[in-house]
Design an enzyme around this catalytic site. Structure first.
Site, PDB file in Angstrom:
ATOM      1  N   GLU A   1       1.114   3.989   1.709  1.00  0.00           N
ATOM      2  CA  GLU A   1       1.580   4.531   2.955  1.00  0.00           C
ATOM      3  C   GLU A   1       2.986   3.778   3.415  1.00  0.00           C
ATOM      4  O   GLU A   1       4.014   4.257   3.713  1.00  0.00           O
ATOM      5  CB  GLU A   1       0.766   4.515   4.135  1.00  0.00           C
ATOM      6  CG  GLU A   1      -0.712   5.370   3.935  1.00  0.00           C
ATOM      7  CD  GLU A   1      -1.337   4.786   3.075  1.00  0.00           C
ATOM      8  OE1 GLU A   1      -1.530   3.728   2.302  1.00  0.00           O
ATOM      9  OE2 GLU A   1      -2.695   5.100   3.081  1.00  0.00           O
TER      10      GLU A   1
ATOM     11  N   CYS B   1      -2.602   0.478   7.043  1.00  0.00           N
ATOM     12  CA  CYS B   1      -1.694   1.668   7.172  1.00  0.00           C
ATOM     13  C   CYS B   1      -2.184   2.693   8.246  1.00  0.00           C
ATOM     14  O   CYS B   1      -1.392   3.220   8.848  1.00  0.00           O
ATOM     15  CB  CYS B   1      -2.187   2.364   5.605  1.00  0.00           C
ATOM     16  SG  CYS B   1      -1.627   1.397   4.307  1.00  0.00           S
TER      17      CYS B   1
ATOM     18  N   CYS C   1      -6.420   2.576   4.834  1.00  0.00           N
ATOM     19  CA  CYS C   1      -7.071   1.308   5.437  1.00  0.00           C
ATOM     20  C   CYS C   1      -6.650   1.197   6.858  1.00  0.00           C
ATOM     21  O   CYS C   1      -5.706   1.653   7.386  1.00  0.00           O
ATOM     22  CB  CYS C   1      -6.777   0.236   4.430  1.00  0.00           C
ATOM     23  SG  CYS C   1      -5.061  -0.589   4.684  1.00  0.00           S
TER      24      CYS C   1
ATOM     25  N   HIS D   1       0.886  -1.417  -0.019  1.00  0.00           N
ATOM     26  CA  HIS D   1      -0.121  -0.085   0.060  1.00  0.00           C
ATOM     27  C   HIS D   1       0.710   1.248   0.050  1.00  0.00           C
ATOM     28  O   HIS D   1       2.101   1.463   0.340  1.00  0.00           O
ATOM     29  CB  HIS D   1      -0.946   0.178   1.191  1.00  0.00           C
ATOM     30  CG  HIS D   1      -2.193  -0.932   1.112  1.00  0.00           C
ATOM     31  ND1 HIS D   1      -3.330  -0.809   1.778  1.00  0.00           N
ATOM     32  CD2 HIS D   1      -2.237  -1.958   0.186  1.00  0.00           C
ATOM     33  CE1 HIS D   1      -4.030  -1.808   1.350  1.00  0.00           C
ATOM     34  NE2 HIS D   1      -3.673  -2.391   0.336  1.00  0.00           N
TER      35      HIS D   1
ATOM     36  N   SER E   1      -8.089   8.138   2.554  1.00  0.00           N
ATOM     37  CA  SER E   1      -8.038   7.779   3.723  1.00  0.00           C
ATOM     38  C   SER E   1      -7.494   6.276   3.957  1.00  0.00           C
ATOM     39  O   SER E   1      -7.692   5.338   3.241  1.00  0.00           O
ATOM     40  CB  SER E   1      -9.461   7.468   4.221  1.00  0.00           C
ATOM     41  OG  SER E   1      -9.599   6.907   5.583  1.00  0.00           O
TER      42      SER E   1
END
Lengths: 151, 151
Positions: A60, A88, A85, A58, A83
């Site tokens: 991040e 993260c 998940c 992901h 936003s």
């Protein structure tokens, strides 16, 4: 890296560049970047599920790893186009990242309220370009999007 | 992979092998493995912060990525030598991993109660060898351990 981005809008622009680069590669258009206390860019990255065939990447996490090993994330800011998940969000909580700037939370609402309750300084920018980019992707490639969030 | 490990003790043994291999490499001795519904080994791994100089490579993430891209984790089991930190707990939550088996939660108490509250089937084995391995490491290398959990 010596690049400095002092305000949330210019920090988000870095994350958006990453997301757009990911889209151009055939990937999921989510980008992120980690900044230091004075706005210095510590790491940047984009979702690489498709590109690297890796479900753990992901945006991040990619930005976090790009920043390398550090001690003390309290004065850092994670900036992400969407936003985060729960995976993260857990990253932000575990490493004590002090601030979180989010492009949009309309397409997906992850764990940012939970982080705010625990003292993370959360800013949701409601950025129309981020909403349009992610919304179009979810419509075009729902199977990839739902795979990415485990649904 | 065709290896099958049907009970929690033999599944934990895979994670312990990973942790010990990590310790032998000079790394943080935490191991994990992801198993399918019939005990088939989907992926295994160990903390690689030191080995790869990568702060994102907690054992659970390494095992998750080793399993590759999948749809539907509800019938999988994550097995880890140590209670998962919030980052790795977020991984379990986001991807809907149905079961979690933990070697020990005495040295470190992460997010497993939170996961249990949300319906993940959590088993803590209170394995004395896991406690001894991790306890000795935290005593010997506290700076590495606290770096790994962002403290």
């Amino acid at each position: 890296m010596n690049e400095v981005y002092q305000d949330a809008a210019s920090q988000l622009a870095v994350a958006v560049q990453e997301a757009r680069a990911g889209l151009a590669e055939g990937g999921i258009p989510i980008g992120a970047a980690l900044f230091g206390p004075d706005g210095e860019l510590l790491g940047r990255g984009r979702n690489r599920r498709v590109q690297d065939d890796d479900p753990s990447l992901h945006a991040e996490t990619v930005a976090f790893r790009a920043a390398g090993r550090m001690r003390g994330y309290g004065r850092t800011t994670m900036v992400t186009t969407l936003s985060p998940c729960w995976y993260c969000s857990g990253l932000v909580k575990q490493f004590g990242i002090g601030s979180l700037v989010i492009g949009e939370a309309a397409t997906f609402h992850g764990g940012h309220d939970w982080l705010a309750e625990q003292g993370v300084a959360v800013t949701v920018l409601d950025d129309a370009a981020c909403v349009a980019m992610m919304g179009a992707f979810v419509t075009a490639r729902p199977e990839l999007w739902f795979e990415d969030i485990g649904e």
